[in-house]
Design an enzyme around this catalytic site. Structure first.
Site, PDB file in Angstrom:
ATOM      1  N   HIS A  16       0.779  -1.227  -0.155  1.00 36.52           N
ATOM      2  CA  HIS A  16      -0.096  -0.063   0.028  1.00 36.52           C
ATOM      3  C   HIS A  16       1.005   1.215   0.001  1.00 36.52           C
ATOM      4  O   HIS A  16       1.910   1.001   0.497  1.00 36.52           O
ATOM      5  CB  HIS A  16      -1.068   0.078   1.278  1.00 36.52           C
ATOM      6  CG  HIS A  16      -2.113   1.083   1.120  1.00 36.52           C
ATOM      7  ND1 HIS A  16      -2.000   2.213   1.621  1.00 36.52           N
ATOM      8  CD2 HIS A  16      -3.093   0.927   0.431  1.00 36.52           C
ATOM      9  CE1 HIS A  16      -3.068   3.126   1.216  1.00 36.52           C
ATOM     10  NE2 HIS A  16      -4.245   1.996   0.535  1.00 36.52           N
ATOM     11  N   GLU A  58      -7.829  -5.258  -0.612  1.00 36.82           N
ATOM     12  CA  GLU A  58      -8.543  -5.672  -1.954  1.00 36.82           C
ATOM     13  C   GLU A  58      -8.355  -7.377  -1.877  1.00 36.82           C
ATOM     14  O   GLU A  58      -9.273  -7.822  -2.537  1.00 36.82           O
ATOM     15  CB  GLU A  58      -7.340  -5.152  -3.176  1.00 36.82           C
ATOM     16  CG  GLU A  58      -7.368  -3.746  -3.148  1.00 36.82           C
ATOM     17  CD  GLU A  58      -8.519  -2.972  -3.703  1.00 36.82           C
ATOM     18  OE1 GLU A  58      -9.652  -3.739  -3.722  1.00 36.82           O
ATOM     19  OE2 GLU A  58      -8.545  -2.037  -4.118  1.00 36.82           O
TER      20      GLU A  58
HETATM   21  N1  COA Z   1       3.948  -7.156  -5.223  1.00 38.04           N
HETATM   22  C1  COA Z   1       5.497  -7.189  -5.578  1.00 38.04           C
HETATM   23  N2  COA Z   1       6.059  -6.217  -5.248  1.00 38.04           N
HETATM   24  C2  COA Z   1       5.514  -5.019  -4.772  1.00 38.04           C
HETATM   25  C3  COA Z   1       4.475  -5.066  -4.362  1.00 38.04           C
HETATM   26  C4  COA Z   1       3.407  -6.036  -4.716  1.00 38.04           C
HETATM   27  N3  COA Z   1       1.950  -5.939  -4.374  1.00 38.04           N
HETATM   28  N4  COA Z   1       4.263  -3.841  -3.718  1.00 38.04           N
HETATM   29  C5  COA Z   1       5.372  -3.017  -3.709  1.00 38.04           C
HETATM   30  N5  COA Z   1       6.166  -3.975  -4.541  1.00 38.04           N
HETATM   31  C6  COA Z   1       7.532  -3.747  -4.527  1.00 38.04           C
HETATM   32  C7  COA Z   1       7.721  -2.507  -5.164  1.00 38.04           C
HETATM   33  O1  COA Z   1       7.887  -2.873  -6.831  1.00 38.04           O
HETATM   34  C8  COA Z   1       8.922  -1.882  -5.072  1.00 38.04           C
HETATM   35  O2  COA Z   1      10.159  -2.514  -5.376  1.00 38.04           O
HETATM   36  P1  COA Z   1      11.611  -1.862  -6.004  1.00 38.04           P
HETATM   37  O3  COA Z   1      11.921  -0.955  -4.843  1.00 38.04           O
HETATM   38  O4  COA Z   1      12.379  -2.900  -6.514  1.00 38.04           O
HETATM   39  O5  COA Z   1      10.970  -1.113  -7.331  1.00 38.04           O
HETATM   40  C9  COA Z   1       8.927  -2.012  -3.359  1.00 38.04           C
HETATM   41  O6  COA Z   1       8.058  -3.319  -3.209  1.00 38.04           O
HETATM   42  C10 COA Z   1       8.560  -0.830  -2.619  1.00 38.04           C
HETATM   43  O7  COA Z   1       7.325  -0.407  -3.201  1.00 38.04           O
HETATM   44  P2  COA Z   1       6.691   0.766  -2.076  1.00 38.04           P
HETATM   45  O8  COA Z   1       7.233   1.864  -2.411  1.00 38.04           O
HETATM   46  O9  COA Z   1       5.994   0.019  -0.934  1.00 38.04           O
HETATM   47  O10 COA Z   1       5.015   0.560  -2.988  1.00 38.04           O
HETATM   48  P3  COA Z   1       4.276   1.786  -4.031  1.00 38.04           P
HETATM   49  O11 COA Z   1       3.857   2.769  -3.156  1.00 38.04           O
HETATM   50  O12 COA Z   1       5.331   2.000  -5.155  1.00 38.04           O
HETATM   51  O13 COA Z   1       3.163   0.998  -4.444  1.00 38.04           O
HETATM   52  C11 COA Z   1       1.106  -0.241  -4.515  1.00 38.04           C
HETATM   53  C12 COA Z   1       1.905   0.619  -3.727  1.00 38.04           C
HETATM   54  C13 COA Z   1      -0.327  -0.209  -3.691  1.00 38.04           C
HETATM   55  C14 COA Z   1       0.743   0.524  -5.932  1.00 38.04           C
HETATM   56  C15 COA Z   1       1.628  -1.488  -4.666  1.00 38.04           C
HETATM   57  O14 COA Z   1       1.899  -2.152  -3.324  1.00 38.04           O
HETATM   58  C16 COA Z   1       0.937  -2.436  -5.656  1.00 38.04           C
HETATM   59  O15 COA Z   1       1.229  -2.530  -7.027  1.00 38.04           O
HETATM   60  N6  COA Z   1       0.331  -3.377  -5.044  1.00 38.04           N
HETATM   61  C17 COA Z   1      -0.562  -4.481  -5.851  1.00 38.04           C
HETATM   62  C18 COA Z   1      -2.000  -3.824  -6.356  1.00 38.04           C
HETATM   63  C19 COA Z   1      -2.943  -3.588  -5.269  1.00 38.04           C
HETATM   64  O16 COA Z   1      -3.156  -4.620  -4.562  1.00 38.04           O
HETATM   65  N7  COA Z   1      -3.478  -2.463  -5.250  1.00 38.04           N
HETATM   66  C20 COA Z   1      -4.467  -2.152  -4.298  1.00 38.04           C
HETATM   67  C21 COA Z   1      -3.919  -1.707  -3.221  1.00 38.04           C
HETATM   68  S1  COA Z   1      -5.133  -1.115  -2.084  1.00 38.04           S
END
Ligand code: COA
Length: 359
Positions: free
Chosen positions: A242, A301
């Site tokens: 998140h 989700e």
């Molecule tokens: N699966 C795999 N890797 C993930 C991930 C996931 N669901 N969520 C974060 N990461 C990874 C990112 O790729 C990033 O890696 P990097 O540093 O090598 O690029 C690292 O973890 C840190 O990410 P972070 O900064 O915490 O996430 P964000 O703020 O960029 O993204 C979301 C937040 C929600 C967009 C992301 O977690 C995501 O895409 N989740 C899946 C979709 C989802 O469930 N959405 C509903 C949210 S309520």
């Protein structure tokens, strides 16, 4: 210029606070952890509306009457069934009066449930079922959808979902509602803008892909290998992580409780639950291994997908069910914004070509 307005404060609100550092959601001074134990959806509507709209003596009855009032819109809705459900609901919502009073607010809160259930039945070749104003919004929604009396556990699970998603700070749809409200357009206009924002896959669309992931994994003993391959391919696992919540997503915990309750009552296919549990365990284990410095936990989700599927909602209608809860927040935010009397009118930076000199 802050791309995506990240970290930009664009409103003051008394309605809710997304406290990502501590993993808490506060709704008008009550943490979601407490709210889901003590309140039903109608109580949360009353809590959000308090001070922004007059309080009806019996909000549950008033909401029931509003469901009855909106049902008539389904009489000639047959032509809308070929649209995605959220577009059908939006088309019907657009017919409601654009007031800023309590009757308009109640119809807007009632309507997504009535329209979603009615449109799904019309699509299945069945007649819409008229609302029962005596029931709670959650009970009546399931009754209008399935045509039978839902179990106490099913009602409680949907009610908990609606409470959990009713408001969540200045998310994209709520911001859209506030921008429209700042022009002094009516509440229906605000809700239409908000629903249009929610429709986008970056906002209201993640639970469907969670089910696609479960379908892709197929069997519990395939979870580890499937997750490993997905992560090796650089994919993001749907239902995990998140942007704001850094320790836990309190909404995920609230819905996990509802899913467990449904499972205990036999209302979730045990094989589906076993698959989901295997996928969650494999995902959490491997995310921890790959990103030890980042708390990537299960998000709202993941459990939304399991819960809405178990309640009989087709995945293409999940955004509509999200709107059934979030509409309470949209209306309250629209009233709060309109009361400031201030038009939201930010600036843009012009990066096009300079003005050409006249020849
Ligand atoms: N699966 C795999 N890797 C993930 C991930 C996931 N669901 N969520 C974060 N990461 C990874 C990112 O790729 C990033 O890696 P990097 O540093 O090598 O690029 C690292 O973890 C840190 O990410 P972070 O900064 O915490 O996430 P964000 O703020 O960029 O993204 C979301 C937040 C929600 C967009 C992301 O977690 C995501 O895409 N989740 C899946 C979709 C989802 O469930 N959405 C509903 C949210 S309520």
């Amino acid at each position: 210029m802050k791309s995506g307005l990240e970290d930009v404060v664009a409103a003051e609100t008394v309605l809710s606070d997304v406290d990502g550092k501590n993993g808490r959601l506060i709704v008008r001074g009550v943490s979601l952890d407490d709210l889901v134990m003590t309140s039903r959806f109608e109580d949360v509507v009353a809590l959000l509306f308090d001070g922004f709209l007059p309080s009806p003596p019996d909000l549950r009855a008033a909401l029931g009457a509003a469901r009855v009032a909106t049902f008539g819109q389904l009489a000639d809705a047959g032509a809308l069934v070929d649209l995605p459900p959220v577009e059908g609901v939006r088309a019907l919502l657009a017919r409601l009066a654009d007031g800023d009073d309590l009757p308009t607010a109640l119809e807007l809160v009632a309507a997504p449930a009535v329209f979603t259930a009615g449109l799904l039945r019309l699509k299945a070749g069945l007649a819409p079922i008229a609302p029962d104003p005596e029931l709670s919004q959650a009970a009546d929604t399931l009754r209008m959808l399935c045509g039978s009396t839902p179990s106490a556990e099913q009602v409680s699970a949907l009610d908990r979902y609606l409470v959990t998603v009713a408001d969540h700070g200045l998310n994209a749809s709520t911001f859209a509602a506030r921008v429209v409200a700042s022009t002094q357009a009516g509440l229906t206009s605000s809700v239409l803008a908000a629903l249009s924002a929610l429709k986008g896959p970056l906002h209201g669309g993640a639970p469907g892909p969670v089910l696609d992931m479960l379908d892709g994994v197929g069997r519990p003993d395939n979870a580890d290998a499937w997750i490993s391959a997905a992560l090796a391919d650089g994919e993001r696992l749907m239902g995990f992580g998140h942007r704001v919540y850094r320790v836990r997503d309190p909404r995920a915990d609230a819905l996990k409780g509802a899913v467990r309750m449904l499972a205990a009552s036999g209302a979730i296919d045990p094989e589906r639950l076993a698959l989901a549990e295997a996928v969650e365990a494999a995902a959490l284990k491997q995310l921890r291994q790959r990103k030890p410095d980042r708390a990537l936990d299960t998000n709202v989700e993941f459990y939304t997908a399991l819960l809405l599927e178990a309640l009989g909602f087709p995945r293409e209608a999940f955004t509509c069910v999200f709107a059934m809860g979030r509409v309470a927040g949209w209306v309250a935010h629209a009233r709060e914004q309109a009361e400031t009397g201030r038009l939201i009118r930010p600036m843009s930076v012009y990066v096009g070509p300079a003005a050409r000199e006249a020849a």
